[in-house]
Design an enzyme around this catalytic site. Structure first.
Site, PDB file in Angstrom:
ATOM      1  N   ARG A  23      28.041   6.536 -11.153  1.00  0.00           N
ATOM      2  CA  ARG A  23      27.120   6.362 -12.274  1.00  0.00           C
ATOM      3  C   ARG A  23      27.349   5.004 -12.944  1.00  0.00           C
ATOM      4  O   ARG A  23      26.514   4.514 -13.684  1.00  0.00           O
ATOM      5  CB  ARG A  23      27.270   7.490 -13.302  1.00  0.00           C
ATOM      6  CG  ARG A  23      25.987   7.690 -14.118  1.00  0.00           C
ATOM      7  CD  ARG A  23      26.037   8.902 -15.027  1.00  0.00           C
ATOM      8  NE  ARG A  23      26.876   8.657 -16.170  1.00  0.00           N
ATOM      9  CZ  ARG A  23      27.933   9.401 -16.524  1.00  0.00           C
ATOM     10  NH1 ARG A  23      28.266  10.459 -15.812  1.00  0.00           N
ATOM     11  NH2 ARG A  23      28.629   9.102 -17.584  1.00  0.00           N
ATOM     12  N   TYR A  31       1.979  -1.191 -22.546  1.00  0.00           N
ATOM     13  CA  TYR A  31       2.067  -0.083 -21.595  1.00  0.00           C
ATOM     14  C   TYR A  31       2.199   1.236 -22.390  1.00  0.00           C
ATOM     15  O   TYR A  31       3.002   1.319 -23.309  1.00  0.00           O
ATOM     16  CB  TYR A  31       3.269  -0.291 -20.673  1.00  0.00           C
ATOM     17  CG  TYR A  31       3.339   0.728 -19.574  1.00  0.00           C
ATOM     18  CD1 TYR A  31       2.488   0.644 -18.470  1.00  0.00           C
ATOM     19  CD2 TYR A  31       4.229   1.790 -19.635  1.00  0.00           C
ATOM     20  CE1 TYR A  31       2.543   1.597 -17.468  1.00  0.00           C
ATOM     21  CE2 TYR A  31       4.283   2.748 -18.633  1.00  0.00           C
ATOM     22  CZ  TYR A  31       3.432   2.638 -17.552  1.00  0.00           C
ATOM     23  OH  TYR A  31       3.479   3.582 -16.556  1.00  0.00           O
ATOM     24  N   ASP A  65       7.696  -7.820 -21.178  1.00  0.00           N
ATOM     25  CA  ASP A  65       7.376  -6.997 -20.015  1.00  0.00           C
ATOM     26  C   ASP A  65       6.534  -7.868 -19.091  1.00  0.00           C
ATOM     27  O   ASP A  65       5.356  -8.103 -19.333  1.00  0.00           O
ATOM     28  CB  ASP A  65       6.608  -5.742 -20.452  1.00  0.00           C
ATOM     29  CG  ASP A  65       6.244  -4.830 -19.283  1.00  0.00           C
ATOM     30  OD1 ASP A  65       6.300  -5.288 -18.122  1.00  0.00           O
ATOM     31  OD2 ASP A  65       5.892  -3.659 -19.528  1.00  0.00           O
ATOM     32  N   LYS A 106       6.111  -1.898  -8.797  1.00  0.00           N
ATOM     33  CA  LYS A 106       4.846  -2.593  -8.519  1.00  0.00           C
ATOM     34  C   LYS A 106       5.050  -3.666  -7.444  1.00  0.00           C
ATOM     35  O   LYS A 106       5.463  -3.340  -6.354  1.00  0.00           O
ATOM     36  CB  LYS A 106       4.289  -3.163  -9.822  1.00  0.00           C
ATOM     37  CG  LYS A 106       4.374  -2.197 -11.027  1.00  0.00           C
ATOM     38  CD  LYS A 106       3.399  -1.033 -10.915  1.00  0.00           C
ATOM     39  CE  LYS A 106       3.667   0.092 -11.906  1.00  0.00           C
ATOM     40  NZ  LYS A 106       3.639  -0.282 -13.317  1.00  0.00           N
TER      41      LYS A 106
HETATM   42  C1  LIG Z   1       4.181   0.458 -14.461  1.00  0.00           C
HETATM   43  C2  LIG Z   1       4.515  -0.280 -15.679  1.00  0.00           C
HETATM   44  C3  LIG Z   1       5.587   0.093 -16.490  1.00  0.00           C
HETATM   45  C4  LIG Z   1       6.427   1.330 -16.212  1.00  0.00           C
HETATM   46  O1  LIG Z   1       7.064   1.240 -14.973  1.00  0.00           O
HETATM   47  P1  LIG Z   1       7.498   2.553 -14.133  1.00  0.00           P
HETATM   48  O2  LIG Z   1       8.268   1.967 -12.995  1.00  0.00           O
HETATM   49  O3  LIG Z   1       6.256   3.267 -13.734  1.00  0.00           O
HETATM   50  O4  LIG Z   1       8.352   3.391 -15.028  1.00  0.00           O
HETATM   51  C5  LIG Z   1       5.867  -0.676 -17.608  1.00  0.00           C
HETATM   52  N1  LIG Z   1       5.114  -1.751 -17.924  1.00  0.00           N
HETATM   53  C6  LIG Z   1       4.066  -2.137 -17.173  1.00  0.00           C
HETATM   54  C7  LIG Z   1       3.297  -3.335 -17.554  1.00  0.00           C
HETATM   55  C8  LIG Z   1       3.739  -1.412 -16.026  1.00  0.00           C
HETATM   56  O5  LIG Z   1       2.676  -1.778 -15.303  1.00  0.00           O
END
Ligand SMILES: *Cc1c(COP(=O)(O)O)cnc(C)c1O
Length: 355
Positions: A45, A97, A167, A192
């Protein structure tokens, strides 16, 4: 600095060793053999060599120290929750988000954090900075596709005494390095583009200050927001093709944006000039659903960044302030001619029945 593709191919690979693979396989462990004094390496962990190689790779691309977590939301939570307490002030975009907004409104606000949600524009952020503890920025925003001047915002936020977290999921570190532009934290969902094959969830935070990275690592170990080693290994394997995938996806997005901008059934085409995501609007919900149903190549699915072209009617989630006919489209790596033909046919099918 070497080119994007060169860096992506070599990022985080260990020094060559005779008879060993280029990228060693995942290390599966809970406890490890660990005698004598306690150390993080004794329990998985707290440490895992598969994470460390991927973190080194992302650290090279982001220009900071990286902590990988189990998802983008785990990464966002690791920045927001330990940093903000009673009396602190969070400034964040009103179209952030959805999960980030929910953490702010349902978990931070009830604990006494003042949450200021502002429109995704430089002026709106600047006007809200007084007394701020943390400024959260998403750029390009999603699904609005607004690109903000990160350097100017980071400077203004720091002058007001606030930390800055970006982000950068839609941009990827190959298109924008938030830490270079002044951010303290660069957070990203690696579910992504970074992984790119729509087969895993992963997130990370890059920090400029090693002490902040250490605090994030401690939070990850404490809360157990840890990624599985197999997912991390898959993501590292996929990183080698990031630059090539992105180039092809952007070429396809550019071609589609041009087609859509000239189409009479389409309005408000948004593509920031980089990345795979474009957003456009059809007349109404039914037209948008017929468009999605009428396409043979574009998978109806949420999310983006993968090699398969996909799209969804964004308003179906009910979380964003968007038109009922708004489509968020991820350009994959298919051949552009095929995509243009398919989208043209789907638009024709979507609009034909209304007459
Ligand atoms: C998808 C996404 C997230 C969250 O990511 P996960 O891997 O699905 O938890 C956060 N910010 C943006 C801009 C995203 O597109």
């Amino acid at each position: 600095m070497r080119g994007d593709s060169t860096r992506a191919v070599h990022a985080g690979l260990p020094a060559p060793e005779q008879g060993r693979p280029f990228l060693p396989g995942p290390t599966f462990a809970a406890p490890t053999h660990w005698a004598g004094d306690a150390a993080p390496e004794g329990y998985a962990r707290f440490a895992n060599p598969t994470w460390e190689r991927y973190e080194a790779a992302l650290g090279e691309l982001e220009g900071g120290e990286v902590v990988v977590l189990s998802s983008g939301m785990a990464a966002a939570a690791a920045v927001l929750l330990p940093l903000l307490g009673p009396g602190d002030v969070l400034v964040a975009p009103s179209d952030a988000y959805p999960g980030v907004r929910t953490i702010a409104l349902e978990h931070l606000r009830p604990r006494g954090v003042e949450v200021r949600l502002v429109t995704s524009h430089e002026d709106a952020f600047t006007a809200a900075l007084s007394g701020a503890t943390l400024v959260w920025i998403e750029s390009p925003s999603n699904p609005g596709m607004d690109v903000l001047d990160l350097a100017a915002l980071a400077q203004a936020a720091h002058a007001a005494g606030a930390l800055v977290a970006v982000d950068g999921t839609l941009a990827t570190p190959l298109r924008r390095r938030a830490l270079d532009l002044g951010a303290d934290f660069a957070m990203s969902s690696a579910s992504k583009h970074l992984s790119g094959h729509s087969d895993l969830l992963l997130g990370y935070v890059a920090a400029r200050d090693p002490e902040r990275a250490a605090a994030l690592r401690a939070w990850r170990g404490l809360t157990g927001a840890i990624p599985g080693p197999f997912e991390v290994w898959l993501a590292h394997r996929s990183l080698a093709t990031l630059a090539v995938r992105l180039e092809r996806q952007e070429a396809n997005a550019a071609g589609l944006a041009e087609l859509l901008a000239g189409h009479p059934a389409v309005t408000d085409v948004r593509w920031p000039g980089f990345g795979s995501v474009l957003v456009f609007t059809l007349a109404d919900e039914d037209t948008a659903q017929r468009f999605l149903a009428g396409s043979a190549l574009v998978t109806e699915a949420t999310s983006f960044g993968g090699v398969h072209s996909s799209a969804e009617r964004r308003a179906r989630w009910g979380t964003d302030d968007v038109h009922a006919g708004c489509i968020r489209f991820n350009a994959g790596i298919e051949d552009l001619g095929d995509l243009l033909g398919d989208v043209t046919a789907a638009l024709a099918a979507a609009t034909a029945t209304t007459r």
